[in-house]
Design an enzyme around this catalytic site. Sequence first.
Site, PDB file in Angstrom:
ATOM      1  N   LYS A 102       1.021  14.505   1.342  1.00 33.96           N
ATOM      2  CA  LYS A 102      -0.497  14.570   0.786  1.00 33.96           C
ATOM      3  C   LYS A 102      -0.830  16.106   0.517  1.00 33.96           C
ATOM      4  O   LYS A 102      -1.714  16.765   0.027  1.00 33.96           O
ATOM      5  CB  LYS A 102      -1.606  14.192   1.773  1.00 33.96           C
ATOM      6  CG  LYS A 102      -1.770  12.735   2.075  1.00 33.96           C
ATOM      7  CD  LYS A 102      -2.421  12.304   3.147  1.00 33.96           C
ATOM      8  CE  LYS A 102      -2.357  10.688   3.265  1.00 33.96           C
ATOM      9  NZ  LYS A 102      -2.905   9.826   2.509  1.00 33.96           N
ATOM     10  N   THR A 115      -8.376   6.617  -1.756  1.00 29.08           N
ATOM     11  CA  THR A 115      -9.788   6.244  -1.812  1.00 29.08           C
ATOM     12  C   THR A 115     -10.798   7.342  -1.567  1.00 29.08           C
ATOM     13  O   THR A 115     -11.701   7.150  -2.006  1.00 29.08           O
ATOM     14  CB  THR A 115      -9.949   4.851  -0.992  1.00 29.08           C
ATOM     15  OG1 THR A 115      -9.448   5.320   0.381  1.00 29.08           O
ATOM     16  CG2 THR A 115      -9.359   3.563  -1.445  1.00 29.08           C
ATOM     17  N   HIS A 148       1.009  -1.184   0.163  1.00 26.68           N
ATOM     18  CA  HIS A 148      -0.004  -0.107   0.046  1.00 26.68           C
ATOM     19  C   HIS A 148       0.789   1.204   0.049  1.00 26.68           C
ATOM     20  O   HIS A 148       0.404   2.283   0.002  1.00 26.68           O
ATOM     21  CB  HIS A 148      -0.862   0.061   1.140  1.00 26.68           C
ATOM     22  CG  HIS A 148      -1.865  -1.105   1.148  1.00 26.68           C
ATOM     23  ND1 HIS A 148      -3.334  -0.881   0.575  1.00 26.68           N
ATOM     24  CD2 HIS A 148      -1.994  -2.275   1.481  1.00 26.68           C
ATOM     25  CE1 HIS A 148      -3.863  -1.854   0.753  1.00 26.68           C
ATOM     26  NE2 HIS A 148      -3.152  -2.783   1.320  1.00 26.68           N
ATOM     27  N   LYS A 184     -14.752   8.474  -3.183  1.00 28.21           N
ATOM     28  CA  LYS A 184     -15.798   8.665  -2.273  1.00 28.21           C
ATOM     29  C   LYS A 184     -16.280  10.019  -2.867  1.00 28.21           C
ATOM     30  O   LYS A 184     -17.578  10.208  -2.995  1.00 28.21           O
ATOM     31  CB  LYS A 184     -15.493   8.942  -0.974  1.00 28.21           C
ATOM     32  CG  LYS A 184     -15.267   7.257  -0.257  1.00 28.21           C
ATOM     33  CD  LYS A 184     -14.728   7.258   0.779  1.00 28.21           C
ATOM     34  CE  LYS A 184     -13.948   6.068   1.406  1.00 28.21           C
ATOM     35  NZ  LYS A 184     -12.854   6.004   2.488  1.00 28.21           N
ATOM     36  N   LYS A 236      -8.336  13.679   4.939  1.00 26.03           N
ATOM     37  CA  LYS A 236      -7.635  12.622   4.861  1.00 26.03           C
ATOM     38  C   LYS A 236      -6.456  12.746   5.918  1.00 26.03           C
ATOM     39  O   LYS A 236      -6.522  13.678   6.369  1.00 26.03           O
ATOM     40  CB  LYS A 236      -6.638  12.408   3.518  1.00 26.03           C
ATOM     41  CG  LYS A 236      -6.126  13.903   3.077  1.00 26.03           C
ATOM     42  CD  LYS A 236      -5.563  14.074   1.569  1.00 26.03           C
ATOM     43  CE  LYS A 236      -6.467  14.004   0.713  1.00 26.03           C
ATOM     44  NZ  LYS A 236      -6.725  12.741  -0.102  1.00 26.03           N
ATOM     45  N   ARG A 237      -5.741  11.616   6.230  1.00 28.63           N
ATOM     46  CA  ARG A 237      -4.560  11.817   7.349  1.00 28.63           C
ATOM     47  C   ARG A 237      -3.765  13.050   6.734  1.00 28.63           C
ATOM     48  O   ARG A 237      -3.562  13.366   5.686  1.00 28.63           O
ATOM     49  CB  ARG A 237      -3.952  10.557   7.346  1.00 28.63           C
ATOM     50  CG  ARG A 237      -4.696   9.574   8.102  1.00 28.63           C
ATOM     51  CD  ARG A 237      -4.934  10.028   9.435  1.00 28.63           C
ATOM     52  NE  ARG A 237      -3.749   9.973  10.446  1.00 28.63           N
ATOM     53  CZ  ARG A 237      -3.247   9.222  11.406  1.00 28.63           C
ATOM     54  NH1 ARG A 237      -4.109   8.158  11.640  1.00 28.63           N
ATOM     55  NH2 ARG A 237      -2.356   9.418  11.859  1.00 28.63           N
TER      56      ARG A 237
HETATM   57  C1  26Q Z   1       4.066  -0.266   9.761  1.00 28.31           C
HETATM   58  C2  26Q Z   1       4.908  -0.771  10.503  1.00 28.31           C
HETATM   59  C3  26Q Z   1       5.162  -0.180  11.678  1.00 28.31           C
HETATM   60  C4  26Q Z   1       4.453   0.902  11.888  1.00 28.31           C
HETATM   61  C5  26Q Z   1       3.325   1.553  10.999  1.00 28.31           C
HETATM   62  C6  26Q Z   1       3.129   0.856  10.027  1.00 28.31           C
HETATM   63  C7  26Q Z   1       2.153   1.537   8.925  1.00 28.31           C
HETATM   64  C8  26Q Z   1       0.986   1.659   9.447  1.00 28.31           C
HETATM   65  C9  26Q Z   1       0.028   2.220   8.616  1.00 28.31           C
HETATM   66  C10 26Q Z   1       2.417   1.591   7.809  1.00 28.31           C
HETATM   67  C11 26Q Z   1       1.446   2.162   6.815  1.00 28.31           C
HETATM   68  C12 26Q Z   1       0.087   2.550   7.578  1.00 28.31           C
HETATM   69  C13 26Q Z   1      -1.031   3.031   6.546  1.00 28.31           C
HETATM   70  C14 26Q Z   1      -0.616   2.866   5.211  1.00 28.31           C
HETATM   71  C15 26Q Z   1      -1.802   3.413   4.157  1.00 28.31           C
HETATM   72  O1  26Q Z   1      -3.022   3.861   4.906  1.00 28.31           O
HETATM   73  N1  26Q Z   1      -1.661   3.628   3.349  1.00 28.31           N
HETATM   74  C16 26Q Z   1      -2.809   3.695   2.126  1.00 28.31           C
HETATM   75  O2  26Q Z   1      -3.610   2.583   1.549  1.00 28.31           O
HETATM   76  C17 26Q Z   1      -4.613   2.937   0.783  1.00 28.31           C
HETATM   77  C18 26Q Z   1      -5.644   1.758   0.733  1.00 28.31           C
HETATM   78  O3  26Q Z   1      -4.631   1.049  -0.366  1.00 28.31           O
HETATM   79  C19 26Q Z   1      -4.214   3.646  -0.266  1.00 28.31           C
HETATM   80  O4  26Q Z   1      -5.375   4.146  -1.019  1.00 28.31           O
HETATM   81  C20 26Q Z   1      -3.358   4.955   0.267  1.00 28.31           C
HETATM   82  O5  26Q Z   1      -2.863   5.481  -1.199  1.00 28.31           O
HETATM   83  C21 26Q Z   1      -2.283   4.631   0.943  1.00 28.31           C
HETATM   84  O6  26Q Z   1      -1.591   5.647   1.430  1.00 28.31           O
END
Ligand code: 26Q
Length: 849
Positions: free
Chosen positions: A583, A685, A389, A689, A577-578
């Site tokens: 972003k 995503t 992702h 929406k 969004k976050r």
């Molecule tokens: C991993 C290891 C240790 C600590 C934190 C993490 C971690 C946590 C959350 C790494 C990544 C995330 C979140 C990622 C995320 O939300 N990615 C989004 O995924 C969506 C669904 O595929 C995409 O539409 C977005 O583009 C993408 O940013």
Amino acid sequence: MGYIFLPSGALYPRIPDVQNHPISWKERGTTLPTTTFDKESIKASIIGKLQRYNGRSLQEASPQQIYKAVASTVRDQIMQKFTAAREERKANKSKRLYYLSVEFLMGRSMYCNMLNLVSTREYREALQELGINLDDILKEEPEPGLGNGGLGRLAACFLDSLSSLDLPAMGCTIRYEYGLFRQKIIDGQQVEFPDSWLENGNVWEMPVMEDACEVHYGGHVDTVEDETGTHFVHRDYYSVVAVPYDMPIVGYHTQTVNTLRTWSARSKQRIDLNSFGRGNYAQASQEIDLAEAISKVLYPEDNHYEGKMLRLKQHYFFTSATLQYIIRDFKKLHGTDWSIFPDKVCIHINDTHPGLAIPELMRLLMDQEGLGWDESAQIVEKTIAYTNHTIMAEALEKWPDAMVRQQLPRIYMILEEMNRRLCQRLWNHFPGEWDRIAHMAILAYDQVFMANLCVAMTHSVNGVSQLHGDILKEETFHDFYQIMPEKFTAITNGITHRRWLMSCNPRLTDLICESIGDAWFTDPERLSELKPMANDAAFREKFAAVKQANKDRLVKFLRDRQDVVVDPSFMFDCQSKRLHEYKRQMLNALHILVLYNRIVSDSGFTMQPRVFFFGAKASPGYYRAKQIIRMINAIARLVDSHPRARQFLKVVFLENYDVSSAEILIPASEVSEQLSTASKEASGTGNMKFMMNGAVTIGTMDGANVEIAEQVGMDNIYIFGMRSDTVRNLYAERTYNPMSIFETNHEIRQAMTQMIDGTLLPNAPAALQDLYHSLLMGDYGSMADPYFVLKDFGSYSMAQRRLNDDYMNPEKWWSMAVINTAMSGIFSSDRTIREYNERIWHLTPLDWN
Ligand code: 26Q
């Protein structure tokens, strides 16, 4: 050992190799449960429940009590189907998908459950007859915020589509006692509060004590030789008990009900009387706390990695518990014919976070079931698939190898052996290329590289948009792609149109049905039948009227919740969004400041009045993200305080952006801001929406924006900024110099100077200095303006000018809006799930006909 309620026998129920199975519902000659709850029986059920559980009449009951009575009425209907669906899966011995994700951002359930089960009308009317407003009751449901953002919400949309398409599946995750923090804005800044969503109980879940199991940490591994071979015995470990809670996932107008299984950590100590009996109360309670900390709280980092030990324990906790359950369930249904395991089970890992499923399945097959390495490795590869992702380097998961060795010694041994074999194989492809091999290894530089593990050991590696899939092949996993190209695919993300249109935007749903009927409920791509209506003036007017009503709904929501007054005649523009530098909320903020300066400095300047909404949580430890929130709120204040500026501009920071507030914000939005630096947003995503609800996108050619542009055509979207390949070249060249833009562009210079000269924060003029510097100088050797805010500003500002002019032409604007909704069907997660199923999972839908 004196267990109170989990005797060890109950933890490890004896499983006969093959059980007798019920025959399918057709052969049984049973009739399927039908949801024929009419208004009268709904009313009777609610009153009965209030009486039995609360000893209250309707008049005396609190809104929370009424919510629970209504919810449990809905639940009764679900349960009948739940049982039938479970029996059917077992009778058919159907292949089942296990979707493992460390996050499921579900949002509230009640309304979507009503919608999927029958229709919301019966409930609305039944409650009305009881003198209750359904919308008031819906608000009583606590929102399970068990996710950070896109990745977690995607998992939730997938579950909705899986059930609606009758595909047998179970989502598996952690039952966090505290979900993502609640955000308040105090004095313009983010302050975090705990989200204790389970406080009042959770109507939708039920514990499944018979499936509880133990997860082991620490200790050491002994190698034991006997006549049957070499065995590895894990000793002196400490155990945490994993207790599953199941939540039913109802499909739209189908019998299929799948499960979201959330694992809760419990101490074994808690149920061990002896330590209390011996008077070791303090020590015992400390050990309880340590074990139960595992499922205590969701880490609030999005797209960012932090190597915390507790997080590693979390990942192993739910992965191991899930894998143990999968093996037990397989044996119940199919015995020990392991050769058919990949035909009956598929495991999907949502990013690398559940990647320990790979060595854990190896461990269980070898150490518990007695299979050899090669056979186990083949099963693992055939069974597990992986979706990536993110390509953000700081989000790629890696663990200090000493931590893994200490906490998961047997898993570490398996990783070592996997790594040895992988490197041997890589050596054959790339003899002598040490750097390249180290870059692809599972273990290197004293770390465990989870992405390499997942790519090397699974049969499918997916990107989440076409562009992202290409970048994975060309860059992130380029070396792997050269030797195993067949694994790589890209399946563009999607969103469930049931929650993100039918449920959150009933007015637009009705209007669409008036015009093209309701076949799009189950075949969302038929929304395209709406496209000719873009030329129909009467339809455009109705479309605009729906938008206006949704804007009014948002205005009321903001007044009630945040005490903010918004003029509903302004254009509504949203970026939600976050909060993350890539972003580029900063681009939006600087542009608003520039508009402000134009208004203030030129008394002849006018524009279409516009409200800029922001909804965003910043990770509590992400200093720069929090500064950006502070800056946005400072701009909001500045704009409000200027009599002429506030005739044209309003900035609203929506507090505590979550699924429920998104459901109000998105239908009211006319402009969707999708500003990520090209190549950085894997898909997005939220963009889908907004589009589905008739907002027009202003965005970069990044992630799924590229495909949105393809669907609607360049005339119905505002694309600006550098393309992904240009961005990637510019990174490689290292020649970018934002200072030269700052020096030559007066408007940028003025706006940026206001960040630090007291215009924005008169009482804390130095507070935004770090942010200012990051755009111009960079720090500690990192590049200045790493996401090209200044570089893309000119192009963004021009696109905004065009958008502003087009909005003043209603015929043009509402035609664009209609086309956006009409072309959004392809972004339904039903399409995404169908593609996953055709290319990767190969599940057979349950047959209810
Ligand atoms: C991993 C290891 C240790 C600590 C934190 C993490 C971690 C946590 C959350 C790494 C990544 C995330 C979140 C990622 C995320 O939300 N990615 C989004 O995924 C969506 C669904 O595929 C995409 O539409 C977005 O583009 C993408 O940013």
